[in-house]
Design a protein around this motif. Structure first.
Motif, short mmCIF file in Angstrom:
data_model
loop_
_atom_site.label_atom_id
_atom_site.label_comp_id
_atom_site.label_asym_id
_atom_site.label_seq_id
_atom_site.Cartn_x
_atom_site.Cartn_y
_atom_site.Cartn_z
N THR A 49 1.08 -1.22 0.11
CA THR A 49 0.04 -0.10 -0.13
C THR A 49 0.97 1.29 0.11
O THR A 49 2.29 1.22 -0.02
CB THR A 49 -0.73 0.09 1.38
OG1 THR A 49 -0.20 0.06 2.63
CG2 THR A 49 -1.71 -1.00 1.33
N GLU A 50 0.14 2.40 -0.01
CA GLU A 50 1.00 3.76 -0.08
C GLU A 50 2.01 3.83 1.20
O GLU A 50 3.32 4.15 0.86
CB GLU A 50 0.33 5.06 -0.02
CG GLU A 50 -0.07 5.46 -1.41
CD GLU A 50 -0.86 6.78 -1.15
OE1 GLU A 50 -0.86 7.38 -0.68
OE2 GLU A 50 -1.78 6.58 -2.41
N GLU A 51 1.48 3.32 2.35
CA GLU A 51 2.57 3.45 3.44
C GLU A 51 3.89 2.71 3.29
O GLU A 51 4.85 2.90 4.00
CB GLU A 51 1.95 3.43 4.81
CG GLU A 51 1.19 2.19 4.89
CD GLU A 51 0.55 1.77 6.31
OE1 GLU A 51 -0.20 0.96 6.29
OE2 GLU A 51 0.90 2.60 7.12
N CYS A 52 3.77 1.42 2.60
CA CYS A 52 4.80 0.53 2.27
C CYS A 52 5.90 1.38 1.76
O CYS A 52 7.25 0.93 1.99
CB CYS A 52 4.54 -0.45 1.62
SG CYS A 52 3.12 -1.72 2.36
N ALA A 53 5.63 2.12 0.88
CA ALA A 53 6.78 2.91 0.24
C ALA A 53 7.45 3.87 1.05
O ALA A 53 8.63 4.46 0.63
CB ALA A 53 5.98 3.49 -1.22
N GLU A 54 6.75 4.33 2.13
CA GLU A 54 7.33 5.39 2.96
C GLU A 54 8.11 4.77 4.20
O GLU A 54 8.90 5.41 4.82
CB GLU A 54 6.31 6.09 3.34
CG GLU A 54 5.94 7.11 2.09
CD GLU A 54 4.43 7.59 2.39
OE1 GLU A 54 3.79 7.73 3.72
OE2 GLU A 54 3.73 8.21 1.37
N VAL A 66 8.46 -11.20 12.11
CA VAL A 66 8.23 -10.48 10.61
C VAL A 66 8.56 -9.13 10.56
O VAL A 66 8.07 -8.33 11.60
CB VAL A 66 7.01 -11.03 10.28
CG1 VAL A 66 5.95 -10.57 11.11
CG2 VAL A 66 6.84 -10.85 8.70
N ALA A 67 8.90 -8.51 9.36
CA ALA A 67 8.79 -7.24 9.38
C ALA A 67 8.11 -6.92 8.05
O ALA A 67 8.38 -7.08 6.76
CB ALA A 67 10.40 -6.91 8.74
N CYS A 68 6.71 -6.54 8.35
CA CYS A 68 5.89 -6.19 7.33
C CYS A 68 4.61 -5.20 7.98
O CYS A 68 4.31 -5.91 9.11
CB CYS A 68 5.22 -7.52 6.58
SG CYS A 68 3.84 -7.34 5.29
N LEU A 69 4.27 -4.38 7.30
CA LEU A 69 3.55 -3.62 7.86
C LEU A 69 2.04 -4.14 7.95
O LEU A 69 1.08 -3.81 8.33
CB LEU A 69 3.35 -2.09 6.88
CG LEU A 69 4.43 -1.28 7.04
CD1 LEU A 69 4.12 0.17 6.36
CD2 LEU A 69 4.55 -0.85 8.71
N HIS A 70 1.83 -5.05 6.80
CA HIS A 70 0.88 -6.03 6.80
C HIS A 70 0.63 -7.24 7.79
O HIS A 70 -0.55 -7.76 7.47
CB HIS A 70 0.34 -6.23 5.20
CG HIS A 70 0.24 -4.92 4.41
ND1 HIS A 70 -0.92 -3.94 4.62
CD2 HIS A 70 1.04 -4.40 3.83
CE1 HIS A 70 -0.57 -2.86 3.94
NE2 HIS A 70 0.57 -3.13 3.33
N ALA A 71 1.43 -7.42 8.37
CA ALA A 71 1.72 -8.57 9.27
C ALA A 71 0.79 -8.54 10.54
O ALA A 71 0.96 -7.30 11.09
CB ALA A 71 2.98 -9.23 9.41
N GLU A 72 0.12 -9.56 10.95
CA GLU A 72 -0.65 -9.34 12.23
C GLU A 72 0.50 -9.47 13.47
O GLU A 72 0.26 -10.62 14.22
CB GLU A 72 -1.80 -10.23 12.23
CG GLU A 72 -2.68 -10.46 11.02
CD GLU A 72 -3.57 -9.41 10.90
OE1 GLU A 72 -3.68 -8.68 11.74
OE2 GLU A 72 -4.12 -9.32 9.89
N THR A 73 1.45 -8.69 13.39
CA THR A 73 2.14 -8.68 14.62
C THR A 73 1.57 -8.50 15.97
O THR A 73 0.49 -7.93 16.09
CB THR A 73 3.43 -7.57 14.56
OG1 THR A 73 2.77 -6.40 14.54
CG2 THR A 73 4.15 -8.00 13.25
#
Ligand SMILES: Nc1ncnc2c1ncn2[C@@H]1O[C@H](COP(=O)(O)OP(=O)(O)OP(=O)(O)O)[C@@H](O)[C@H]1O
Ligand code: NI
Length: 396
Positions: A342-347, A363-370
Motif C-alpha cells: 500500500t502507499e505507506e509501504c513505500a514510505e 516478521v518485518a511487514c506493515l501488513h503482518a498481524e504482529t
C-alpha cells in the motif's frame, strides 16, 4: 528453551565501491540457539554470504562492518574480560562477549577457533598445489596456535616461503587430518590424505572442506551453500553428515542455501533475507506453512519443491533492488514487487516484530498481524481486533 550461542544485533555491512556505497547487510537482528540449525534463505544478492562472512570477521576492503554487535556465549572469556570496567558494558554482558568489541587478537582467536566456515565453492577454497591433507593439517596447526594465542609473524612467513612444505605442520596435525577425513567418511583416508584437490570428486572435496572446518572443533559452523552444484544423492549425504555432526558435537549450524528441501530437512528455524534485511525468522514449519511476509510466500512458491517436483513454480515478478545506497527505496525494499503493498509501504521501512507471543516467529511487514499491531488495533476497536487475532493465527 535452549540457550543462545549467538545474539546478533543491528549487524550492518557496507561495501564502499567506485559506484557508491553498497548496503549489503542492514541492521540484522537474530539469535542462534545452542545446537540449533538456522537456515538463511533469500534470492541471489540478498546478503546471505556477506552475513556469514561478517560473522566470521572475513569482510575485506572495500567492505566493512560499520555497525552492530555479535554476542557470543562464552562464560569463561566473559569472566576473563569482565574486569575491564570502563569498557565492560560494550564488551561483556553476563555470559556473552561482543566479538565486535574485543581486541583484534581475541577476535581473531575467537573467530578462528569457535567459528568454522564451509564455503560455497570447495574448488576455490583449496590450493591446487598442496595436498588435501596438508591443507587440513595446516588448519589444525593454525588452530592450535590460535588457541595458544600465538600469531603468525614475519619469521613464520619467511620460513614458509623458504620451505613451503615446512615443519609448520607437525606429525600430530597430520594424524589429526587423517582422523578428520575419516570422520567425514572419505574412504581410505590414509591414502587419500596425500592426494591433491583435483583428485577428489566435487562431493569428496565438499566433505574435505567440512573436515577442514572441523579442525578447530567449532562451536558454530557456517555453511554457505554446502550442497550447491552437487548431484542429489551427494547433497543428501552432505546434509546427513551435517546432521550427524550436530548431534555428535552439539555445535550450532547456520546454513545458507537455496534448496528448500535441505531447509525443511535440517533447519530448526529459518531466516528470510531480502535486500540485506531480515524479513522473517521463525521455526521452519511455521515459516513454511504460515509465512507472514508476502516475500516469504513468494519465495516459497518460486523455488522448486522437492517433495512435489511437479508443483508449479511461480517466480516473483520484478527484480531484487540494487543495493547501492542512493538507489534504495526509503520504505520497504520489497514494496515495488509486493502484491500487498500500500502507499505507506513505500514510505515506512517496517521493523522486525513478534508475530505471536513467545514462539520466536518474527516478521518485518506493515501488513503482518504482529503482536504490536494487534494490540494497537484492540485499543482502537476491540471487536475488529479480536477477529484479526483469529486470522493472524491461521493467516490464510
Ligand atoms: N566484495 C564486494 N564488493 C562489493 N559488493 C559486494 C562484495 N561482496 C558482496 N557484495 C554485494 O553485497 C550484496 C550481497 O551479496 P551476497 O554475496 O551476500 O549475496 P547472497 O545472498 O549470498 O547471494 P547468492 O545467493 O547469489 O550467493 C550484493 O549486492 C553484492 O553485490
Ligand atoms: Ni552467497
Amino acid at each position: 528453551m535452549t540457550p543462545k550461542i549467538l545474539k546478533v544485533r543491528d549487524l550492518t555491512t557496507r561495501f564502499f565501491t567506485d559506484a557508491g556505497q553498497v548496503n549489503a547487510v542492514s541492521g540484522l537482528n537474530f539469535d542462534l540457539g545452542q545446537g540449533e540449525v538456522l537456515a538463511v534463505v533469500g534470492e541471489s544478492g540478498s546478503g546471505k554470504s556477506v552475513t556469514g562472512l561478517s560473522l566470521m570477521d572475513l569482510i575485506e576492503a572495500p567492505g566493512e562492518i560499520t555497525d552492530g554487535e555479535i554476542w557470543f556465549r562464552s562464560p569463561q572469556l566473559a569472566d576473563e574480560l569482565g574486569g575491564q570496567k570502563e569498557k565492560e558494558k560494550e564488551v561483556v554482558d553476563g555470559e556473552y562477549v561482543n566479538v565486535r568489541a574485543v581486541s583484534p587478537a581475541i577476535r581473531q582467536s575467537l573467530c578462528g577457533t569457535e567459528f568454522g566456515m564451509i564455503f560455497q565453492d570447495p574448488g576455490a577454497a583449496f590450493n591446487p598445489s598442496l595436498t588435501v591433507g596438508e591443507q587440513i593439517a595446516e588448519a589444525v596447526e593454525c588452530n592450535k596456535r590460535l588457541d595458544r594465542g600465538d600469531t603468525y609473524g614475519l619469521l613464520d612467513l619467511i620460513r614458509d616461503i623458504l620451505s613451503p612444505k615446512s615443519s609448520f605442520v607437525s606429525s600430530e596435525s597430520y594424524e589429526r587430518a587423517i582422523e578428520l577425513l575419516d570422520r567425514v567418511d572419505i574412504p581410505d583416508p590414509i591414502d587419500r590424505v596425500d592426494e591433491y584437490p583435483h583428485q577428489f570428486s566435487g562431493g569428496m572435496l565438499q566433505r574435505a572442506m567440512v573436515a577442514q572446518a572441523l579442525a578447530s572443533d567449532p562451536t558454530v559452523l557456517i555453511a554457505d551453500e554446502p550442497t550447491t552444484g552437487l548431484d542429489v544423492t551427494i547433497q543428501a549425504g552432505i546434509v546427513d553428515l551435517l546432521r550427524e555432526l550436530r548431534v555428535e558435537t552439539g555445535m550450532s549450524i547456520l546454513i545458507i542455501t537455496h534448496n528448500l528441501g535441505v531447509v525443511s530437512e535440517i533447519a530448526d528455524r529459518t531466516a528470510v533475507m531480502y535486500a540485506g534485511e531480515l524479513f522473517e525468522v521463525g521455526p521452519t514449519p511455521q515459516v513454511f506453512e504460515r509465512p507472514a511476509n508476502p516475500y516469504t510466500d513468494g519465495l516459497l512458491g518460486s523455488l522448486p519443491d522437492f517433495d512435489d517436483p511437479n508443483a508449479r513454480i511461480e517466480p516473483i515478478p520484478g527484480n531484487v533492488p540494487n543495493l547501492l545506497a542512493h538507489e534504495m527505496p526509503s520504505g520497504c525494499s520489497f514494496a515495488d514487487r509486493c502484491p500487498k503493498a500500500t502507499e505507506e509501504c513505500a514510505e515506512i521501512n517496517p521493523p522486525l516484530e513478534d508475530l505471536t507471543e513467545g514462539d520466536d516467529h518474527r516478521v518485518a511487514c506493515l501488513h503482518a498481524e504482529t503482536t504490536r499491531r494487534v494490540a494497537e488495533l484492540s485499543v482502537e476497536s476491540p471487536i475488529r481486533a479480536d477477529s484479526r487475532v483469529d486470522s493472524g493465527v491461521t493467516n490464510e
